[in-house]
Design an enzyme around this catalytic site. Structure first.
Site, PDB file in Angstrom:
ATOM      1  N   ARG A  53       0.870  -1.171   0.000  1.00  0.00           N
ATOM      2  CA  ARG A  53       0.000   0.000   0.000  1.00  0.00           C
ATOM      3  C   ARG A  53       0.901   1.213   0.000  1.00  0.00           C
ATOM      4  O   ARG A  53       1.564   1.517   0.991  1.00  0.00           O
ATOM      5  CB  ARG A  53      -0.892  -0.023   1.246  1.00  0.00           C
ATOM      6  CG  ARG A  53      -1.824   1.160   1.373  1.00  0.00           C
ATOM      7  CD  ARG A  53      -2.992   1.013   0.417  1.00  0.00           C
ATOM      8  NE  ARG A  53      -4.045   1.946   0.785  1.00  0.00           N
ATOM      9  CZ  ARG A  53      -4.566   2.822  -0.050  1.00  0.00           C
ATOM     10  NH1 ARG A  53      -4.158   2.861  -1.303  1.00  0.00           N
ATOM     11  NH2 ARG A  53      -5.518   3.632   0.345  1.00  0.00           N
ATOM     12  N   GLY A  54       0.952   1.907  -1.126  1.00  0.00           N
ATOM     13  CA  GLY A  54       1.897   2.995  -1.314  1.00  0.00           C
ATOM     14  C   GLY A  54       1.871   4.064  -0.242  1.00  0.00           C
ATOM     15  O   GLY A  54       2.913   4.476   0.248  1.00  0.00           O
ATOM     16  N   GLU A  55       0.693   4.504   0.146  1.00  0.00           N
ATOM     17  CA  GLU A  55       0.619   5.599   1.117  1.00  0.00           C
ATOM     18  C   GLU A  55       1.208   5.217   2.472  1.00  0.00           C
ATOM     19  O   GLU A  55       1.631   6.088   3.227  1.00  0.00           O
ATOM     20  CB  GLU A  55      -0.816   6.086   1.286  1.00  0.00           C
ATOM     21  CG  GLU A  55      -1.721   5.134   2.033  1.00  0.00           C
ATOM     22  CD  GLU A  55      -3.149   5.639   2.168  1.00  0.00           C
ATOM     23  OE1 GLU A  55      -3.729   5.458   3.248  1.00  0.00           O
ATOM     24  OE2 GLU A  55      -3.690   6.185   1.189  1.00  0.00           O
ATOM     25  N   THR A  72       3.809   2.730   2.946  1.00  0.00           N
ATOM     26  CA  THR A  72       5.187   2.226   2.998  1.00  0.00           C
ATOM     27  C   THR A  72       6.104   2.679   1.865  1.00  0.00           C
ATOM     28  O   THR A  72       7.303   2.423   1.921  1.00  0.00           O
ATOM     29  CB  THR A  72       5.201   0.683   3.006  1.00  0.00           C
ATOM     30  OG1 THR A  72       4.746   0.207   1.737  1.00  0.00           O
ATOM     31  CG2 THR A  72       4.355   0.110   4.121  1.00  0.00           C
ATOM     32  N   ARG A  73       5.570   3.328   0.842  1.00  0.00           N
ATOM     33  CA  ARG A  73       6.390   3.621  -0.341  1.00  0.00           C
ATOM     34  C   ARG A  73       7.643   4.440  -0.004  1.00  0.00           C
ATOM     35  O   ARG A  73       8.730   4.147  -0.487  1.00  0.00           O
ATOM     36  CB  ARG A  73       5.591   4.352  -1.407  1.00  0.00           C
ATOM     37  CG  ARG A  73       6.400   4.594  -2.678  1.00  0.00           C
ATOM     38  CD  ARG A  73       5.656   5.374  -3.749  1.00  0.00           C
ATOM     39  NE  ARG A  73       4.345   4.863  -4.042  1.00  0.00           N
ATOM     40  CZ  ARG A  73       4.080   3.866  -4.898  1.00  0.00           C
ATOM     41  NH1 ARG A  73       5.068   3.270  -5.517  1.00  0.00           N
ATOM     42  NH2 ARG A  73       2.844   3.485  -5.120  1.00  0.00           N
ATOM     43  N   GLY A 102       0.745   6.880 -18.331  1.00  0.00           N
ATOM     44  CA  GLY A 102      -0.357   6.662 -19.242  1.00  0.00           C
ATOM     45  C   GLY A 102      -0.705   5.205 -19.452  1.00  0.00           C
ATOM     46  O   GLY A 102      -1.698   4.886 -20.081  1.00  0.00           O
ATOM     47  N   GLU A 146      -5.303  -7.357  -6.163  1.00  0.00           N
ATOM     48  CA  GLU A 146      -3.950  -7.838  -6.482  1.00  0.00           C
ATOM     49  C   GLU A 146      -3.622  -9.074  -5.640  1.00  0.00           C
ATOM     50  O   GLU A 146      -3.065 -10.045  -6.148  1.00  0.00           O
ATOM     51  CB  GLU A 146      -2.952  -6.714  -6.218  1.00  0.00           C
ATOM     52  CG  GLU A 146      -1.547  -7.013  -6.634  1.00  0.00           C
ATOM     53  CD  GLU A 146      -0.658  -5.802  -6.441  1.00  0.00           C
ATOM     54  OE1 GLU A 146      -0.576  -4.971  -7.369  1.00  0.00           O
ATOM     55  OE2 GLU A 146      -0.049  -5.684  -5.359  1.00  0.00           O
TER      56      GLU A 146
END
Length: 170
Positions: A30-32, A34-35, A63, A97
Site C-alpha cells: 500500500r503505497g501511502e 510504505t512507499r 499513461g 492484487e
C-alpha cells in the site's frame, strides 16, 4: 534448466513449455503506508543483492493502464513479497492484487512471502483493527456484491497462514 548469474533457476516448466521470469521479486504494498520508507529500503536492499525487482513506480510507464500491467508483472515474477500495513485492506486495488497473487500461487510455482509492517498477524488473519474498519466500509460499498468482499476476506486468511516476517523483527 535456466540459471541466472546467482545460480538460481528462474525458469519453470509448465505444460511442456519453459517460462522465463522477468523479475525475481514483485513487491505488493500500500503505497501511502510504505512507499517512502519501508518499501523503498526493501527495494534498495533487493537490488543491491542483484535481484530484479518490480515495484509499480519504477516499472510502469506514464499513461499505461495500471491494473493489466501489474497483473502481467506478477505473472512474470518468480516470487512476491506482500507488505501488509495498517491501510493495506482499505485498498480494493491491493485486495484484488492479493487475490490474483494467490491464484497464481495455486496455479504456478509462484512463491509468496508476507511481511507485517505495523500490523499484528491476527489483524490480517481475522480482519481485526484497521482491517476490520476497512471491511466495514467494503461491506457498505459492495453491499450488492458480498461474494467479492468474502473473497478478499478469504485471501487475507489464506495468506496470513503463510510463513513470513514481522518488520519489528528486522
Amino acid at each position: 534448466m535456466a540459471r541466472d548469474v546467482d545460480g538460481v533457476d528462474y525458469s519453470s516448466s509448465s505444460s511442456g513449455s519453459t517460462k522465463r521470469w522477468k523479475y525475481h521479486v514483485f513487491l505488493s504494498f500500500r503505497g501511502e503506508d510504505t512507499r517512502k520508507n519501508f518499501t523503498d529500503h526493501l527495494y534498495a536492499a533487493l537490488k543491491r543483492k542483484g535481484l530484479r525487482t518490480f515495484r509499480d513506480e519504477e516499472e510502469l510507464e506514464r499513461g499505461e493502464s495500471i491494473n493489466p500491467s501489474l497483473v502481467q508483472a506478477t505473472e512474470k515474477s518468480r516470487s512476491v513479497i506482500i507488505v501488509f500495513s495498517p491501510n493495506y485492506a482499505s485498498s480494493t486495488w491491493c485486495l484484488d492484487e492479493l487475490q490474483k497473487i494467490l491464484q497464481l500461487k495455486e496455479e504456478t510455482s509462484l512463491q509468496v512471502f508476507p511481511i507485517l509492517y505495523g500490523v499484528n498477524p491476527s489483524d490480517v488473519r481475522k480482519q481485526k483493527g484497521s482491517f476490520a474498519d476497512a471491511f466495514i466500509r467494503h461491506e457498505e460499498r459492495f453491499a450488492e456484491d458480498k461474494i467479492k468482499v468474502q473473497k478478499w476476506r478469504d485471501a487475507l486468511q489464506k495468506v496470513a497462514s503463510l510463513s513470513g516476517w514481522d518488520s519489528k523483527d528486522r
